[in-house]
Design an enzyme around this catalytic site. Structure first.
Site, PDB file in Angstrom:
ATOM      1  N   SER A 158       8.383  -5.982  -0.243  1.00 26.20           N
ATOM      2  CA  SER A 158       8.013  -6.993   0.761  1.00 26.20           C
ATOM      3  C   SER A 158       6.959  -7.892   0.130  1.00 26.20           C
ATOM      4  CB  SER A 158       7.481  -6.327   2.030  1.00 26.20           C
ATOM      5  OG  SER A 158       6.283  -5.638   1.788  1.00 26.20           O
ATOM      6  N   HIS A 181      10.646  -0.986   3.986  1.00 19.52           N
ATOM      7  CA  HIS A 181      10.577   0.232   3.171  1.00 19.52           C
ATOM      8  C   HIS A 181      11.437   1.366   3.709  1.00 19.52           C
ATOM      9  CE1 HIS A 181       6.431  -1.096   1.442  1.00 19.52           C
ATOM     10  NE2 HIS A 181       7.431  -1.829   1.020  1.00 19.52           N
ATOM     11  N   GLN A 231       5.599  -1.938   9.047  1.00 20.71           N
ATOM     12  CA  GLN A 231       6.028  -1.344   7.773  1.00 20.71           C
ATOM     13  C   GLN A 231       5.364  -0.006   7.452  1.00 20.71           C
ATOM     14  OE1 GLN A 231       6.614  -3.934   4.115  1.00 20.71           O
ATOM     15  NE2 GLN A 231       4.727  -2.899   3.541  1.00 20.71           N
ATOM     16  N   GLU A 232       4.050   0.096   7.756  1.00 21.65           N
ATOM     17  CA  GLU A 232       3.332   1.309   7.351  1.00 21.65           C
ATOM     18  C   GLU A 232       2.379   1.802   8.428  1.00 21.65           C
ATOM     19  OE1 GLU A 232       1.357   0.455   3.628  1.00 21.65           O
ATOM     20  OE2 GLU A 232       3.089  -0.701   2.947  1.00 21.65           O
ATOM     21  N   GLU A 248       7.607   4.862  -0.003  1.00 22.42           N
ATOM     22  CA  GLU A 248       6.236   5.270  -0.331  1.00 22.42           C
ATOM     23  C   GLU A 248       5.950   6.710   0.077  1.00 22.42           C
ATOM     24  OE1 GLU A 248       3.645   2.196   1.153  1.00 22.42           O
ATOM     25  OE2 GLU A 248       4.420   0.749  -0.301  1.00 22.42           O
ATOM     26  N   ASP A 263      -0.015  -1.352   8.344  1.00 20.18           N
ATOM     27  CA  ASP A 263       0.358  -2.551   7.595  1.00 20.18           C
ATOM     28  C   ASP A 263       1.564  -3.136   8.305  1.00 20.18           C
ATOM     29  OD1 ASP A 263       1.060  -4.599   5.958  1.00 20.18           O
ATOM     30  OD2 ASP A 263       1.480  -3.380   4.176  1.00 20.18           O
ATOM     31  N   GLU A 265      -3.353  -4.453   8.269  1.00 14.85           N
ATOM     32  CA  GLU A 265      -3.035  -5.328   7.133  1.00 14.85           C
ATOM     33  C   GLU A 265      -1.909  -6.284   7.537  1.00 14.85           C
ATOM     34  OE1 GLU A 265      -2.232  -2.932   3.695  1.00 14.85           O
ATOM     35  OE2 GLU A 265      -0.875  -4.422   2.853  1.00 14.85           O
ATOM     36  N   ASP A 323      -2.884  -9.167   2.607  1.00 17.25           N
ATOM     37  CA  ASP A 323      -2.088  -8.754   1.433  1.00 17.25           C
ATOM     38  C   ASP A 323      -1.221  -9.945   1.022  1.00 17.25           C
ATOM     39  OD1 ASP A 323      -0.314  -7.652  -0.370  1.00 17.25           O
ATOM     40  OD2 ASP A 323       0.706  -6.365   1.058  1.00 17.25           O
ATOM     41  N   LYS A 354      -3.603  -5.980  -5.464  1.00 20.19           N
ATOM     42  CA  LYS A 354      -2.440  -5.477  -6.210  1.00 20.19           C
ATOM     43  C   LYS A 354      -2.399  -6.259  -7.507  1.00 20.19           C
ATOM     44  CE  LYS A 354       0.571  -4.618  -2.212  1.00 20.19           C
ATOM     45  NZ  LYS A 354       1.513  -5.282  -1.271  1.00 20.19           N
ATOM     46  N   HIS A 407      -1.220   0.344  -4.480  1.00 21.44           N
ATOM     47  CA  HIS A 407       0.028   0.522  -5.234  1.00 21.44           C
ATOM     48  C   HIS A 407       1.041  -0.527  -4.785  1.00 21.44           C
ATOM     49  CE1 HIS A 407       2.029   3.048  -1.798  1.00 21.44           C
ATOM     50  NE2 HIS A 407       1.329   2.058  -1.333  1.00 21.44           N
ATOM     51  N   ARG A 408       2.263  -0.488  -5.318  1.00 19.76           N
ATOM     52  CA  ARG A 408       3.397  -1.250  -4.801  1.00 19.76           C
ATOM     53  C   ARG A 408       4.429  -0.249  -4.306  1.00 19.76           C
ATOM     54  NH1 ARG A 408       2.954  -6.896  -5.408  1.00 19.76           N
ATOM     55  NH2 ARG A 408       4.304  -6.690  -3.594  1.00 19.76           N
ATOM     56  N   SER A 409       5.405  -0.734  -3.534  1.00 14.28           N
ATOM     57  CA  SER A 409       6.425   0.204  -3.043  1.00 14.28           C
ATOM     58  C   SER A 409       7.288   0.726  -4.205  1.00 14.28           C
ATOM     59  CB  SER A 409       7.275  -0.445  -1.963  1.00 14.28           C
ATOM     60  OG  SER A 409       7.771  -1.682  -2.396  1.00 14.28           O
ATOM     61  N   LYS A 462      -5.042   2.575  -1.301  1.00 15.14           N
ATOM     62  CA  LYS A 462      -3.828   2.799  -0.513  1.00 15.14           C
ATOM     63  C   LYS A 462      -2.730   3.099  -1.521  1.00 15.14           C
ATOM     64  CE  LYS A 462      -0.647  -0.484   1.393  1.00 15.14           C
ATOM     65  NZ  LYS A 462      -0.269  -1.547   2.312  1.00 15.14           N
TER      66      LYS A 462
HETATM   67  P1  PGA Z   1       5.314  -3.905  -1.362  1.00 15.71           P
HETATM   68  O1  PGA Z   1       4.680  -3.194  -0.090  1.00 15.71           O
HETATM   69  O2  PGA Z   1       4.803  -3.253  -2.570  1.00 15.71           O
HETATM   70  O3  PGA Z   1       6.784  -3.714  -1.124  1.00 15.71           O
HETATM   71  O4  PGA Z   1       4.901  -5.359  -1.269  1.00 15.71           O
HETATM   72  C1  PGA Z   1       3.380  -2.743  -0.011  1.00 15.71           C
HETATM   73  C2  PGA Z   1       2.573  -3.543   0.976  1.00 15.71           C
HETATM   74  O5  PGA Z   1       3.098  -4.445   1.649  1.00 15.71           O
HETATM   75  O6  PGA Z   1       1.390  -3.297   1.089  1.00 15.71           O
HETATM   76 ZN    ZN Z   2       1.086  -4.973   2.704  1.00 16.04          ZN
END
Ligand code: PGA
Ligand code: ZN
Length: 425
Positions: A42, A162, A170-171, A212, A249, A292, A319, A344, A372-374, A395
């Site tokens: 994403s 994800h 998403q999270e 994740e 998130d 987030e 983000d 990131k 991190h990244r997904s 995170k």
């Molecule tokens: P991504 O997701 O690594 O797929 O961008 C992580 C996030 O959105 O924080």
């Molecule tokens: Zn994010």
């Protein structure tokens, strides 16, 4: 002073089985170190460009061109240079690329080299990577930071891009804020994760995990996800809102159509003001202390409303909004958007620029959360970055899947070996 004598990049695979760039750097004293870069799903539209081959290999996702750019263009420019001069070397690489989004060499190629430089320099100095990062911060900014162990944010329930379920956010993360040590934070989090699994099983819900490591069951609403996590916290003999808090998130860019936020799972479509009210209600009703990407990356008016409404009672993290980019972040600071930034390093593409962005956060009273990244790998650089720069928060997914757990395990060792470092509260 050691010098770079060889650089070699190859294509390896990330946690989704998709190619990514790995780089090895060797010094003239034979010390060598490797890096692997992560990859998002994403992604923010203003991120630095991840160079993909777009041909038939790996369904277009190959990174052989990025690898070749390291082996044929960056290597000759860096041979003979001192790896301890991180910012000088990053600057050389960035100038060779010559574009604002690193689209010529590729941000994945540039970051792979930048990371490997920091690893090999730390080894050459005979110090832990996190201590080297603290030194680099001081070199670049002229000021010292206090290193510490980051409070983890663990993504234990996945939705959005994800997972293949009907949850829009998403999270859903837990923050074991009441823990006295990193070790305790991880034990609590693991127990909550296992208890959540048992709850899902007892309700005949899926316990398959998302990218994740969090569970990805089909639930009726975002609120149902929060309630299940609260139950798992209580089943772990911990108190929500005292020992453990919740963080979200939204990755809201993924369900914004330019006018409305479409919560498909809940069959609701809300304008920015109503969506801000929706989030405020969640914050008021549940122990949520961090949100987030609560608004779309280009919906500055939505961000303004959200920040005005809840920034006093909730950490609001940009983000996709800031993409670890100093220039974009600066504009956000001027416009008073959010109060924290997600970091990131592959969004911007080098260690030096990542550190400059963290410094901008520090000097403007924004919190930094290293992320991190997904799409991840066994590379644990972000653990050291979080410690060395004293970011205070990390995170890096669920306490599950080696691509996630590798970072937590690295932090457990750092805690063991550096008793002078305390857990950030
Ligand atoms: P991504 O997701 O690594 O797929 O961008 C992580 C996030 O959105 O924080
Ligand atoms: Zn994010």
């Amino acid at each position: 002073m050691s010098k770079i004598s060889d650089i070699k990049a190859i294509q390896v695979l990330d946690s989704r089985g998709v190619p990514t760039v790995s780089c090895s750097i060797t010094l003239d004293n034979n010390i060598t170190a490797k890096s692997i870069v992560p990859s998002g799903a994403s992604t923010g539209t203003k991120e630095a460009l991840e160079l993909r081959d777009g041909n038939k290999d790996y369904l277009g996702k190959g990174v052989q061109n990025a690898v070749n750019n390291i082996n044929t263009i960056l290597k000759p420019a860096l041979i003979g240079l001192d790896p301890c001069e991180q910012s000088q070397l990053d600057t050389i690489i960035i100038e060779i690329d010559g574009t604002s989004d690193k689209s010529s060499i590729g941000a994945n190629a540039i970051l792979a080299v930048s990371l490997a430089i920091s690893h090999v320099a730390a080894k050459d100095k005979g110090i832990e990577l996190h201590r080297h990062f603290a030194d680099i911060y001081q070199n670049i900014t002229g000021s010292k930071v206090e290193s510490n162990l980051p409070m983890p944010m663990l993504n234990i329930l996945n939705g959005g891009e994800h997972a293949d379920n009907n949850i829009d956010i998403q999270e859903f993360m837990i923050i074991p804020k009441g823990a006295q040590s990193f070790k305790e934070a991880m034990r609590w989090s693991s127990e909550i994760y296992q208890n959540l699994k048992s709850i899902l099983k007892s309700k005949k819900l899926s316990t398959a995990v998302g990218d994740e490591g969090g569970f990805a069951p089909n639930l009726q609403s975002n609120e149902e996800a929060i309630k299940l996590i609260l139950e798992a916290i209580e089943n772990s003999s911990l108190i929500p809102g005292k020992d453990v808090f919740i963080s979200l998130d939204c990755a809201a860019s993924e369900f914004f159509d330019g006018e409305n936020y479409n919560l498909v799972g809940e069959g609701r479509s809300l304008n920015p003001e109503s969506f801000a009210n929706y989030l405020e209600e969640l914050v008021d009703r549940y122990p949520i202390i961090s949100i987030e990407d609560g608004m779309d990356e280009n919906d500055y008016e939505g961000w303004r409303i959200l920040t005005e409404k809840i920034s006093a009672k909730c950490q609001l993290v940009g983000d996709d909004l800031f993409v670890t980019n100093k220039t974009i972040f600066q504009e956000g600071i001027i416009n008073n958007l959010a109060n924290s930034i997600l970091i990131k390093f592959n969004q911007i593409g080098s260690i030096t620029e990542t550190i400059e962005t963290i410094n901008m956060a520090n000097t403007n009273d924004y919190k930094s959360i290293i992320s991190h990244r997904s799409g991840e790998t066994e590379d644990t650089t972000i653990a050291d970055l979080a410690v060395g720069l004293g970011a205070g928060q990390i995170k890096t997914g669920a306490p599950c899947r080696s691509d996630r757990v590798a970072k937590y395990n690295r932090l457990l060792w750092i805690e063991e070996e550096s008793p002078e470092l305390s857990l950030s509260q």
